[in-house]
Design a protein around this motif. Structure first.
Motif, mmCIF file in Angstrom:
data_model
loop_
_atom_site.group_PDB
_atom_site.id
_atom_site.type_symbol
_atom_site.label_atom_id
_atom_site.label_comp_id
_atom_site.label_asym_id
_atom_site.label_seq_id
_atom_site.Cartn_x
_atom_site.Cartn_y
_atom_site.Cartn_z
ATOM 1 N N ILE A 230 0.574 3.446 -13.259
ATOM 2 C CA ILE A 230 1.394 3.062 -12.100
ATOM 3 C C ILE A 230 0.899 3.739 -10.824
ATOM 4 C CG2 ILE A 230 3.416 2.595 -13.527
ATOM 5 C CD1 ILE A 230 4.608 5.262 -12.572
ATOM 6 N N CYS A 231 0.285 4.929 -10.941
ATOM 7 C CA CYS A 231 -0.315 5.593 -9.785
ATOM 8 C C CYS A 231 -1.050 6.844 -10.254
ATOM 9 C CB CYS A 231 0.724 5.968 -8.730
ATOM 10 S SG CYS A 231 1.681 7.456 -9.098
ATOM 11 N N ASP B 162 5.890 -1.430 -0.031
ATOM 12 C CA ASP B 162 5.626 -0.427 -1.068
ATOM 13 C C ASP B 162 6.902 0.132 -1.687
ATOM 14 O OD1 ASP B 162 2.724 -0.358 -0.888
ATOM 15 O OD2 ASP B 162 3.029 0.497 1.104
ATOM 16 N N LYS C 201 7.353 -1.493 -9.094
ATOM 17 C CA LYS C 201 6.377 -2.429 -8.531
ATOM 18 C C LYS C 201 5.363 -2.850 -9.595
ATOM 19 C CE LYS C 201 3.680 -3.335 -4.431
ATOM 20 N NZ LYS C 201 3.212 -2.888 -3.110
ATOM 21 N N TRP C 202 4.928 -1.901 -10.423
ATOM 22 C CA TRP C 202 3.992 -2.204 -11.506
ATOM 23 C C TRP C 202 4.633 -3.154 -12.516
ATOM 24 C CZ3 TRP C 202 4.484 -0.939 -16.752
ATOM 25 C CH2 TRP C 202 3.341 -1.151 -17.534
ATOM 26 N N THR D 67 -4.564 0.070 -8.631
ATOM 27 C CA THR D 67 -3.929 1.364 -8.876
ATOM 28 C C THR D 67 -3.822 2.158 -7.574
ATOM 29 O OG1 THR D 67 -4.966 1.381 -11.066
ATOM 30 C CG2 THR D 67 -3.987 3.448 -10.270
ATOM 31 N N HIS E 203 -0.238 8.443 -4.951
ATOM 32 C CA HIS E 203 0.860 9.165 -4.295
ATOM 33 C C HIS E 203 0.360 10.570 -3.999
ATOM 34 C CE1 HIS E 203 4.891 10.630 -3.311
ATOM 35 N NE2 HIS E 203 4.515 11.730 -3.939
ATOM 36 N N PHE F 238 6.859 3.150 -7.749
ATOM 37 C CA PHE F 238 5.593 2.745 -8.377
ATOM 38 C C PHE F 238 5.841 2.033 -9.703
ATOM 39 C CE2 PHE F 238 3.589 6.211 -5.773
ATOM 40 C CZ PHE F 238 2.698 5.396 -5.097
ATOM 41 N N LYS F 239 6.748 2.579 -10.494
ATOM 42 C CA LYS F 239 7.014 1.989 -11.804
ATOM 43 C C LYS F 239 7.589 0.573 -11.653
ATOM 44 C CE LYS F 239 9.644 2.578 -16.094
ATOM 45 N NZ LYS F 239 10.651 3.379 -16.839
ATOM 46 N N TRP G 246 7.078 5.975 2.718
ATOM 47 C CA TRP G 246 6.251 4.908 2.168
ATOM 48 C C TRP G 246 5.367 4.323 3.262
ATOM 49 C CZ3 TRP G 246 11.109 5.822 0.201
ATOM 50 C CH2 TRP G 246 11.174 6.014 -1.192
ATOM 51 N N LYS H 153 -0.030 5.224 -0.896
ATOM 52 C CA LYS H 153 1.113 4.347 -0.644
ATOM 53 C C LYS H 153 2.400 5.114 -0.347
ATOM 54 C CE LYS H 153 -1.431 0.726 -1.491
ATOM 55 N NZ LYS H 153 -1.871 -0.151 -0.383
#
Length: 493
Positions: free
Chosen positions: A204-205, A295, A140-141, A239, A242, A137-138, A290, A269
């Motif tokens: 990030i999520c 993702d 991808k953000w 956003t 998880h 997540f981090k 995932w 995701k």
């Protein structure tokens, strides 16, 4: 003064460790010994010391599986010397791993074709799984923010304050701000509406828990998904969610198949689940899945040609045993959906038996939910004479480990006793635990109230100072012991 006897030739031929010098010598604690010892002596001494550990089956503080079939134990021992990372050398083990990923992904309703492979990895418990999901997540953000020319140095993550400590570890280790929604008395999980309020462009999520550590309750992932969809539409953000299904991921698909918490929800995701909890495998295996290949950022996946073949890997470690992966595959094909459903139903029913017995006693408030992880969390209605910590302490005398702990901040004045009902916890054990809890309450109720106890302790001190050996408190304790022994004899008969 006793001088140590030098070892004799007979020591080498004695069949009993207890007749040898190794029964007299202490085991080394800080430095490796100079000399070797026979394998029988090493085993016996370590074995004997380990007997002082609690009995795993009676450790009701833990979600971790403590019993598996002998056939699976045999497979574990046959594969214990295989290093999973050597994929080229152990291709069948790698294939079993991939089969597990595919089965679990489909169990969570991942939208993948019949012959398409799911995206996921076996991990060392859910802690590593959460670290990997968080990193995805981090990254991808950050990639998105970089492409938009925006700052990417202040990521944050939204959770409830009831999350397991591994989320705090992730935030601290990987420099992500952890924004926690405080729980409150009577509502011990994350409030989806308050969680969405904490979301901003740097989030990030949002992490939802399917099975809170504190009371086994499922958070409302469906409501969180709907509220977050609305906010994303209003703001233009995307956003994601998880789901930490460490405890509930192998329960919900069987007991609550209509509950929407998984990849059926658009914003979910990634999902983690602990194979060593209700996946029914010994400690040491978790899974992270995932939704799609997109993702999991490709720049997090390493391609290593270490022992003759390309090995794509996304882990926080390198070497890892193969046994738990093989054990997970065994359980999935051995039990099938029919077997998992039957086991989870038994766990739920045994939890209900214990819960109903505790309710009938009139002493406790039940803080767990009927729909959720089969956990019975309860607290005292009246804490004037004794508290939950005292009950936990007294239950240890009967062999039970039942933890007592405060709820998260903002509700930490609520103290909870929690019993985890695992697959190996039978109806007989549930009834026996209820019986022992009643015995403990009976013993505690016979004790003088705290104010009187303080007076007795002062009297006890004075009497001891004056040379009187037996005090009122000593006599009172003796009576309790006698009555407890009588009850044990009745039970034995």
């Amino acid at each position: 003064m006793v001088f140590p006897r030098p070892p004799s030739e007979s020591d080498l031929f004695l069949h009993s460790n207890f007749a040898s010098r190794y029964a007299r010598d202490s085991l080394p604690r800080f430095s490796m010994p100079e000399d070797s010892m026979p394998k029988e002596a090493a085993y016996q001494n370590i074995h004997d010391e380990l007997q002082l550990d609690a009995i795993p089956k009676l450790n009701l503080a833990s979600f971790v599986t403590t019993s598996m079939e002998e056939e699976c134990n045999k497979l574990i021992m046959e594969s214990i010397n295989k290093n999973y990372v050597d994929m080229d050398e152990y291709p069948i083990t790698t294939d079993l791993h991939n089969r597990c990923v595919n089965m679990i992904a489909r169990l969570f309703h991942a939208d993948i074709g019949e012959d398409e492979n799911a995206i996921g990895a076996g991990t060392v418990g859910s802690s590593e799984a959460i670290m990997l999901a968080g990193l995805a997540f981090k990254k991808k953000w950050q990639n998105k923010r970089k492409a938009e020319g925006k700052p990417y140095d202040k990521p944050n993550l939204v959770t409830g304050s009831n999350v397991q400590v591994c989320w705090e570890k992730f935030a601290r280790y990987f420099e992500v701000e952890l924004r926690e929604v405080e729980v409150r008395e009577g509502y011990y999980v994350m409030d989806p509406a308050k969680a969405v309020e904490l979301v901003d462009e740097n989030t990030i999520c949002v992490a939802a828990i399917l099975g809170s550590t504190y009371n086994g309750e499922f958070e409302d992932v469906k409501l969180l998904n709907d509220l977050l969809l609305q906010k994303n539409k209003q703001t233009g953000w995307d956003t994601p969610i998880h789901v930490d299904a460490a405890s509930g991921g192998f329960i919900a698909p069987f007991l609550y198949p209509e509950l929407e918490w998984d990849f059926r929800l658009a914003l979910v995701k990634s999902i983690n689940v602990s194979g060593h909890k209700y996946g029914l495998v010994y400690a040491g295996i978790g899974w992270v899945i995932w939704r799609t290949k997109d993702d999991l950022p490709e720049d997090l996946v390493f391609h290593i040609n270490y022992l003759g073949a390309d090995q794509p890997t996304f882990t926080l470690n390198f070497s890892k045993g193969s046994s738990q992966i093989i054990a997970q595959y065994y359980q999935l094909i051995r039990l099938g959906q029919e077997g998992y459903l039957s086991i989870m139903e038994n766990c739920r029913e045994n939890a209900m038996v214990l819960k109903e017995d505790l309710e009938k006693s009139g002493h406790f408030n039940i803080l767990s939910k009927d729909n959720g992880v089969p956990v019975v969390a309860f607290s005292l209605k009246d804490r004037r004479q004794y508290d939950e910590y005292k009950i936990s302490e007294m239950l240890r005398r009967h062999g039970w480990i039942v933890p007592a702990y405060p709820m998260p901040p903002a509700a930490q004045h609520v103290i909870v006793l929690r019993v985890v009902i695992r697959a190996e916890f039978s109806r007989t054990l549930a009834e026996r635990l209820a019986f022992d809890i009643h015995n403990v309450l009976h013993e505690l109720e016979k004790l003088p109230p705290p104010t009187m106890m303080n007076n007795i302790e002062e009297e006890n001190k004075d009497l001891v100072d004056n040379g009187v050996k037996e005090t009122t408190l000593d006599a009172h304790r003796a009576i309790i012991v006698q009555e407890s022994n009588k009850r044990q004899k009745v039970m034995a008969a």
